[in-house]
Design a protein around this motif. Structure first.
Motif, PDB file in Angstrom:
ATOM      1  N   ARG A  12       0.816  -1.217   0.000  1.00 39.68           N
ATOM      2  CA  ARG A  12       0.000   0.000   0.000  1.00 39.68           C
ATOM      3  C   ARG A  12       0.851   1.269   0.000  1.00 39.68           C
ATOM      4  N   ALA A  13       1.915   1.303   0.801  1.00 41.71           N
ATOM      5  CA  ALA A  13       2.759   2.498   0.877  1.00 41.71           C
ATOM      6  C   ALA A  13       3.426   2.778  -0.469  1.00 41.71           C
ATOM      7  N   PHE A  14       3.872   1.711  -1.137  1.00 44.02           N
ATOM      8  CA  PHE A  14       4.516   1.881  -2.444  1.00 44.02           C
ATOM      9  C   PHE A  14       3.505   2.378  -3.472  1.00 44.02           C
ATOM     10  N   LEU A  15       2.293   1.810  -3.448  1.00 47.45           N
ATOM     11  CA  LEU A  15       1.253   2.243  -4.372  1.00 47.45           C
ATOM     12  C   LEU A  15       0.889   3.709  -4.137  1.00 47.45           C
ATOM     13  N   ALA A  16       0.848   4.109  -2.860  1.00 50.82           N
ATOM     14  CA  ALA A  16       0.565   5.511  -2.538  1.00 50.82           C
ATOM     15  C   ALA A  16       1.665   6.414  -3.085  1.00 50.82           C
ATOM     16  N   LEU A  17       2.909   5.958  -2.974  1.00 50.71           N
ATOM     17  CA  LEU A  17       4.037   6.727  -3.503  1.00 50.71           C
ATOM     18  C   LEU A  17       3.914   6.882  -5.017  1.00 50.71           C
ATOM     19  N   MET A  18       3.574   5.781  -5.711  1.00 48.05           N
ATOM     20  CA  MET A  18       3.420   5.839  -7.161  1.00 48.05           C
ATOM     21  C   MET A  18       2.239   6.722  -7.560  1.00 48.05           C
ATOM     22  N   SER A  19       1.147   6.613  -6.802  1.00 44.99           N
ATOM     23  CA  SER A  19      -0.017   7.460  -7.078  1.00 44.99           C
ATOM     24  C   SER A  19       0.346   8.930  -6.921  1.00 44.99           C
ATOM     25  N   GLY A  20       1.068   9.248  -5.852  1.00 43.71           N
ATOM     26  CA  GLY A  20       1.501  10.623  -5.642  1.00 43.71           C
ATOM     27  C   GLY A  20       2.414  11.105  -6.756  1.00 43.71           C
ATOM     28  N   ALA A  21       3.298  10.215  -7.214  1.00 47.91           N
ATOM     29  CA  ALA A  21       4.229  10.594  -8.282  1.00 47.91           C
ATOM     30  C   ALA A  21       3.485  10.905  -9.574  1.00 47.91           C
ATOM     31  N   VAL A  22       2.441  10.122  -9.868  1.00 45.93           N
ATOM     32  CA  VAL A  22       1.648  10.383 -11.075  1.00 45.93           C
ATOM     33  C   VAL A  22       0.999  11.757 -10.992  1.00 45.93           C
ATOM     34  N   MET A  23       0.457  12.092  -9.814  1.00 41.63           N
ATOM     35  CA  MET A  23      -0.181  13.398  -9.665  1.00 41.63           C
ATOM     36  C   MET A  23       0.820  14.537  -9.776  1.00 41.63           C
ATOM     37  N   VAL A  24       2.009  14.349  -9.223  1.00 44.40           N
ATOM     38  CA  VAL A  24       3.032  15.399  -9.299  1.00 44.40           C
ATOM     39  C   VAL A  24       3.489  15.597 -10.738  1.00 44.40           C
ATOM     40  N   VAL A  25       3.843  14.501 -11.399  1.00 41.73           N
ATOM     41  CA  VAL A  25       4.355  14.598 -12.770  1.00 41.73           C
ATOM     42  C   VAL A  25       3.251  15.049 -13.736  1.00 41.73           C
ATOM     43  N   GLY A  26       2.062  14.447 -13.580  1.00 44.60           N
ATOM     44  CA  GLY A  26       0.953  14.832 -14.455  1.00 44.60           C
ATOM     45  C   GLY A  26       0.549  16.277 -14.246  1.00 44.60           C
ATOM     46  N   GLY A  27       0.467  16.701 -12.981  1.00 46.00           N
ATOM     47  CA  GLY A  27       0.122  18.092 -12.697  1.00 46.00           C
ATOM     48  C   GLY A  27       1.154  19.050 -13.245  1.00 46.00           C
ATOM     49  N   ALA A  28       2.436  18.719 -13.072  1.00 51.82           N
ATOM     50  CA  ALA A  28       3.503  19.571 -13.594  1.00 51.82           C
ATOM     51  C   ALA A  28       3.431  19.660 -15.116  1.00 51.82           C
ATOM     52  N   GLY A  29       3.085  18.540 -15.757  1.00 53.67           N
ATOM     53  CA  GLY A  29       2.966  18.535 -17.212  1.00 53.67           C
ATOM     54  C   GLY A  29       1.866  19.451 -17.708  1.00 53.67           C
ATOM     55  N   LEU A  30       0.779  19.582 -16.931  1.00 55.57           N
ATOM     56  CA  LEU A  30      -0.318  20.461 -17.324  1.00 55.57           C
ATOM     57  C   LEU A  30       0.087  21.925 -17.335  1.00 55.57           C
TER      58      LEU A  30
END
Length: 275
Positions: free
Chosen positions: A42-60
Motif C-alpha cells: 500500500r505504501a509503495f502504491l501511494a508513492l506511485m499514485s503521488g508521483a503520477v499526480m506530481v508529474v501529471g500536474g507539472a505537465g499540465l
C-alpha cells in the motif's frame, strides 16, 4: 492571463499538492482515495499514485506537455473512479455519500478530458480521434453536468454536516447548506440541457471557489500542521479548477444564449508553444 489558463494552472497545482502530500506521507489522499489498509504494498502504491499526480500536474503547466499530461490525468482519474469509487457505490447504492464522492472524481475526469479534447490534434501523441474535438468536449461537459446534482444531493441529505462547515460569521447555516445544494443541482441541469450553460458553469465555478476561500483556507490557517486540512484545501481547489476549465470551454458561447446549437460551440486551445 485567460480564465482557461487560470483554471488549468489551479488544476495542475492542486494535483501537484495532492501528489506531494501522498509522496511525503506514503499514504493516499484521505477520504478521496479509500484504499483499504490491508492492500499489499500500500505504501509503495501511494508513492506511485503521488508521483503520477506530481508529474501529471507539472505537465499540465507546460503547453508542450499539455496533451500527454491531460491524457495521463484523464486515464488516471478514470481508473481512480472505477477502482475506488464505483465499487463503493455498488456495495452501498443507498448511501448518497458514496455517490457524492464518485461525482467529485467525475468532475476531475471531465476537466482532464476537456483539456485533452480541446488541445489534441492529429500531430500530437497520444492522439485518439474519438476522445478529441467538439463532440468529445460536449460529452465531457455532460459528464461534469451529471456529477453536479449528485454533489448537490449530498449537501441536502447531509445538510447538518454541510451546515457545520459554513463560516461562523454567516447566519442561517442550514439555509446556506440547502441553497448550495439546490444551486449544484440547478447548474448541472442547465449545463446538461444547454440552457444558459456558460452562465451556469461559471456561477458553479465561482461557488466552488467560495467554498475553497471561506471554508478550507481558514481551516489551513487554523491548523497548518494537519495533513487533513491541506488535503481538503487541495481537493476543494482541484474541483474549483475543474469547474473553471469546463466554464472556459464555453467562452465562444453567448452568456444569455438559449440556442442549443450555439451552446455546443467550443474554441480549441491555442497550439502548444503559442499560449
Amino acid at each position: 492571463m485567460r480564465i482557461a489558463d487560470i483554471g488549468r494552472w489551479l488544476f495542475a497545482l492542486a494535483f501537484v499538492t495532492l501528489g506531494l502530500l501522498s509522496v511525503f506521507s506514503r499514504d493516499f489522499a484521505s477520504v478521496w482515495q479509500p484504499v483499504p489498509d490491508g492492500v499489499p504494498g500500500r505504501a509503495f502504491l501511494a508513492l506511485m499514485s503521488g508521483a503520477v499526480m506530481v508529474v501529471g500536474g507539472a505537465g499540465l503547466l507546460l503547453r508542450r506537455m499539455l496533451v500527454p499530461a491531460s491524457f495521463v490525468m484523464m486515464v488516471y482519474t478514470l481508473l481512480w473512479l472505477l477502482a475506488l469509487h464505483v465499487p463503493r457505490v455498488i456495495m452501498g447504492p443507498w448511501h448518497e455519500i458514496t455517490w457524492g464522492g464518485c461525482a467529485e472524481i467525475i468532475t476531475l475526469v471531465a476537466a482532464s478530458w476537456v483539456l485533452y479534447a480541446s488541445a489534441a490534434t492529429p500531430d500530437d501523441k497520444p492522439y485518439f480521434a474519438a476522445l478529441s474535438g467538439a463532440h468529445a468536449v460536449r460529452v465531457a461537459r455532460i459528464a461534469f453536468a451529471v456529477a453536479l446534482p449528485l454533489i448537490g444531493l449530498e449537501h441536502l441529505i447531509y445538510a447538518k454536516e454541510t451546515a457545520d462547515m459554513v463560516p461562523g460569521w454567516l447566519p442561517y447555516h442550514t439555509g446556506w447548506a440547502c441553497l448550495t445544494g439546490v444551486a449544484h443541482i440547478a447548474a448541472g441541469l442547465a449545463i446538461a440541457l444547454n440552457v444558459l450553460p456558460r452562465l451556469a458553469a461559471t456561477l458553479e465555478a465561482w461557488m466552488m471557489g467560495a467554498f475553497t476561500v471561506f471554508v478550507w483556507i481558514p481551516m489551513v490557517m487554523a491548523t497548518p500542521s494537519q495533513r487533513f486540512a491541506w488535503t481538503g484545501l487541495a481537493i476543494s481547489t482541484v474541483i474549483t479548477a475543474a469547474g473553471w476549465i469546463v466554464a472556459a470551454s464555453y467562452r465562444e458561447v453567448q452568456w444569455l444564449s438559449f440556442s442549443r446549437s450555439r451552446n455546443q460551440a467550443f474554441s480549441p486551445l491555442s497550439p502548444p508553444g503559442r499560449g
